[in-house]
Design an enzyme around this catalytic site. Structure first.
Site, PDB file in Angstrom:
ATOM      1  CG  HIS A  87      -0.355  -0.183   2.520  1.00  0.00           C
ATOM      2  ND1 HIS A  87       0.187   0.841   3.243  1.00  0.00           N
ATOM      3  CD2 HIS A  87      -0.192  -1.300   3.268  1.00  0.00           C
ATOM      4  CE1 HIS A  87       0.663   0.373   4.393  1.00  0.00           C
ATOM      5  NE2 HIS A  87       0.444  -0.922   4.432  1.00  0.00           N
ATOM      6  CG  HIS A 114       4.844   5.491   5.226  1.00  0.00           C
ATOM      7  ND1 HIS A 114       5.064   5.440   6.591  1.00  0.00           N
ATOM      8  CD2 HIS A 114       3.644   6.103   5.076  1.00  0.00           C
ATOM      9  CE1 HIS A 114       4.043   5.989   7.224  1.00  0.00           C
ATOM     10  NE2 HIS A 114       3.155   6.405   6.327  1.00  0.00           N
ATOM     11  CG  HIS A 116       0.382   8.283   2.277  1.00  0.00           C
ATOM     12  ND1 HIS A 116      -0.400   7.153   2.428  1.00  0.00           N
ATOM     13  CD2 HIS A 116       1.113   8.407   3.414  1.00  0.00           C
ATOM     14  CE1 HIS A 116      -0.154   6.610   3.608  1.00  0.00           C
ATOM     15  NE2 HIS A 116       0.753   7.354   4.233  1.00  0.00           N
ATOM     16  CD  GLU A 126      -2.440   9.335   4.252  1.00  0.00           C
ATOM     17  OE1 GLU A 126      -3.253   8.449   3.957  1.00  0.00           O
ATOM     18  OE2 GLU A 126      -1.711   9.303   5.270  1.00  0.00           O
ATOM     19  CG  HIS A 139       3.288  10.289   6.745  1.00  0.00           C
ATOM     20  ND1 HIS A 139       2.123   9.552   6.591  1.00  0.00           N
ATOM     21  CD2 HIS A 139       2.948  11.578   6.519  1.00  0.00           C
ATOM     22  CE1 HIS A 139       1.141  10.371   6.273  1.00  0.00           C
ATOM     23  NE2 HIS A 139       1.607  11.596   6.222  1.00  0.00           N
ATOM     24  CB  THR A 222      -3.046   8.003   7.732  1.00  0.00           C
ATOM     25  OG1 THR A 222      -1.845   7.486   7.128  1.00  0.00           O
ATOM     26  CG2 THR A 222      -2.745   9.311   8.460  1.00  0.00           C
ATOM     27  CB  THR A 223      -2.807   2.543   7.144  1.00  0.00           C
ATOM     28  OG1 THR A 223      -1.679   2.412   8.025  1.00  0.00           O
ATOM     29  CG2 THR A 223      -2.396   3.322   5.903  1.00  0.00           C
TER      30      THR A 223
END
Length: 304
Positions: A87, A114, A116, A126, A139, A222-223
């Site tokens: 992801h 990681h 996004h 995000e 992040h 956030t996951t």
């Protein structure tokens, strides 16, 4: 809006899975919980202190305790591997880099970072600032220094500190990111990983003198599992990447072979939480309001 309604309809017709996913992954052949249904995959995702959020700058609260951070060993180069975890892209860190200050009650050590992103360099961050979504968000995840594993740190309401950085499209490539971009082509498939040439955290983020303007709030991962144990810091100064560099992330693939794009969670309700701003961020917000006021005044005078 019609797109979201269609996805919700598909969800109700054909989902029977407890897995979570992003809208870009969803189909009847890949049954999974969309972000609005992540609480079905993990109840904590329905909490009242969830992340990310939209930062409305005029509603942020100035806080004199939000002083500049102290970054230790951020300049030190390290060797690691970069992984497509299904992801996102993730790089594990060796706990040598730490942060202090910025109204953190103790030191925190870096664990991993990681990203996004959107689709082909389109909107993909995000967090949003006054509704603006940036092309990508970094992040850097830290945990309190006394902990040795993330699961223990997550059990502490203030166990995790994440530094968030936004990217913007630039005309020229960012040479400091060459190692990251080159490694992406080797991890297109889920669970694949590759060795990363020596890099430092410092080369990936804005210079230290440009890290005094930031926002702070209390939130979550956030996951899933969406654990509400994160102290969030969002820096105003952006990181430049060329359009080609931003697009390179869209060549990765989810576990079902679909392009890994749009891997961001939409902003969540603040539910009464306050977002604070550092002194430097307050000055910038004030300057922005002044410019807006002058522009309105000039516009009115010209229309007469």
């Amino acid at each position: 809006m019609q797109h979201l309604i269609l996805l919700a309809s598909l969800f109700s017709l054909c989902t029977s899975s407890s897995d979570w996913c992003y809208p870009s992954q969803y189909s009847c052949d890949n049954q999974c919980n969309l972000p609005e249904f992540w609480n079905h995959a993990n109840a904590a995702c329905g909490g009242r202190a969830q992340s990310p959020v939209n930062v409305v700058t005029r509603k942020t609260v100035p806080d004199g305790r939000l002083t500049p951070f102290h970054f230790h060993n951020y300049q030190q180069t390290f060797r690691s591997s970069m992984k497509n975890n299904g992801h996102s892209v993730q790089v594990s860190l060796s706990h040598l880099a730490t942060i202090q200050g910025g109204d953190l009650m103790t030191g925190y050590k870096a664990v991993q970072f990681h990203l996004h992103w959107g689709k082909s360099g389109g909107p993909g961050s995000e967090h949003t600032i006054d509704g603006e979504q940036y092309p990508m968000e970094l992040h850097i995840v830290h945990m309190k220094q006394q902990y040795t594993d993330l699961s223990t740190a997550l059990a502490d309401p203030n166990g995790i500190a994440v530094l968030g950085f936004f990217y913007e499209e630039s005309r020229s490539a960012n040479k400091k990111y060459e190692h990251i971009i080159n490694a992406l082509q080797k991890i297109t498939e889920t669970s694949s990983n590759t060795s990363l040439s020596p890099i430092s955290l410092e080369q990936l983020i804005p210079s230290r003198q440009n890290l005094t303007s930031y926002y702070r709030y209390k939130g979550s991962l956030t996951t899933p599992g969406c654990t509400e144990s994160v102290i969030w810091t969002l820096f105003e100064n952006t990181i430049p990447l060329s359009k080609g560099q931003l697009q390179a992330f869209s060549n990765l693939r989810f576990h079902n072979g679909m392009p890994m794009v749009g891997n961001y969670r939409p902003p969540q309700p603040l539910n009464g939480r306050l977002v604070y701003r550092s002194g430097a961020a307050a000055l910038l917000a004030g300057a922005a309001l002044l410019v807006a006021s002058v522009s309105v005044t000039l516009g009115l005078s010209q229309s007469r």
